[in-house]
Design an enzyme around this catalytic site. Structure first.
Site, PDB file in Angstrom:
ATOM      1  CE  LYS A 217       2.648  -4.609   8.850  1.00  0.00           C
ATOM      2  NZ  LYS A 217       1.682  -4.984   7.690  1.00  0.00           N
TER       3      LYS A 217
ATOM      4  CG  HIS B  68       3.606  -0.223   7.282  1.00  0.00           C
ATOM      5  ND1 HIS B  68       2.714  -0.423   6.167  1.00  0.00           N
ATOM      6  CD2 HIS B  68       3.760   1.210   7.311  1.00  0.00           C
ATOM      7  CE1 HIS B  68       2.363   0.894   5.757  1.00  0.00           C
ATOM      8  NE2 HIS B  68       3.232   1.953   6.444  1.00  0.00           N
TER       9      HIS B  68
ATOM     10  CD  GLU C 180       2.454   5.466   5.890  1.00  0.00           C
ATOM     11  OE1 GLU C 180       3.625   4.821   6.179  1.00  0.00           O
ATOM     12  OE2 GLU C 180       1.802   4.887   4.995  1.00  0.00           O
TER      13      GLU C 180
ATOM     14  CG  ASN D 240       3.155  -8.199   6.136  1.00  0.00           C
ATOM     15  OD1 ASN D 240       2.954  -7.448   7.062  1.00  0.00           O
ATOM     16  ND2 ASN D 240       2.901  -7.561   4.941  1.00  0.00           N
TER      17      ASN D 240
ATOM     18  CE1 TYR E 278      -1.348  -0.707   7.091  1.00  0.00           C
ATOM     19  CE2 TYR E 278      -1.914  -1.158   9.300  1.00  0.00           C
ATOM     20  CZ  TYR E 278      -1.129  -1.167   8.254  1.00  0.00           C
ATOM     21  OH  TYR E 278       0.184  -1.994   8.429  1.00  0.00           O
TER      22      TYR E 278
END
Ligand code: CMP
Length: 139
Positions: A10, A116, A127, A113, A50
């Site tokens: 990320k 993913h 995905e 964070n 998302y």
């Protein structure tokens, strides 16, 4: 069984030049990178990716964050890849993440964070297909 899972390094991590350190953790756990690309997501792409979180209070923040810097999209392959990837990442909230995990070592917050990973075989299939064509997967 040998599985494939979709991993995203990320923006908080790409920005801090942590891409290699994160990939090393996956490789050390026996996962193999079978596809990889660094991209700048658009808001439309991040929002669709998302989509299941659309009604959550953090959705706007999540999309804004995911387009704030480039991300590294990867397909990881290995025995129990989906669970193994999640184990190496650690809990979503870095305050809850176990010692030695990516989120414990690198994540800044629940949102920022660092990584993913797909949470089920169905999510992994969706995905991976969202970001990669079959020709881009080289096992
Ligand atoms: P990820 O596995 O990419 O899937 C959904 C993401 O939403 C999750 O990781 C977090 O980064 C983000 N998220 C979850 N809870 C929160 C929260 N309370 N505030 C901001 N972002 C969140």
């Amino acid at each position: 069984a040998v599985e494939r899972t979709l991993s995203i390094i990320k923006p908080d991590a790409t920005k801090r030049n942590l891409t290699g350190k994160i990939i090393a953790k996956f490789e050390e756990a026996g996962l193999r990178v079978v596809a990889s690309k660094r991209v700048q997501l658009t808001a439309a792409q991040a929002g669709e990716f998302y989509g299941e979180h659309k009604e959550r209070p953090f959705f706007g923040e999540l999309v804004a964050f995911m387009i704030s810097e480039p991300v590294v999209l990867q397909v990881l392959e290995g025995e129990n890849a989906i669970a193994k990837n999640r184990e190496v990442m650690g809990a979503t909230d870095p305050a809850q993440a176990a010692e030695g995990t990516i989120r414990k070592e690198f994540a800044l917050s629940k949102g920022e964070n660092s990584a993913h990973g797909s949470d089920s075989p169905e999510a992994a299939a969706r995905e991976i297909a969202f970001f990669f064509s079959g020709l881009e997967l080289v096992g």
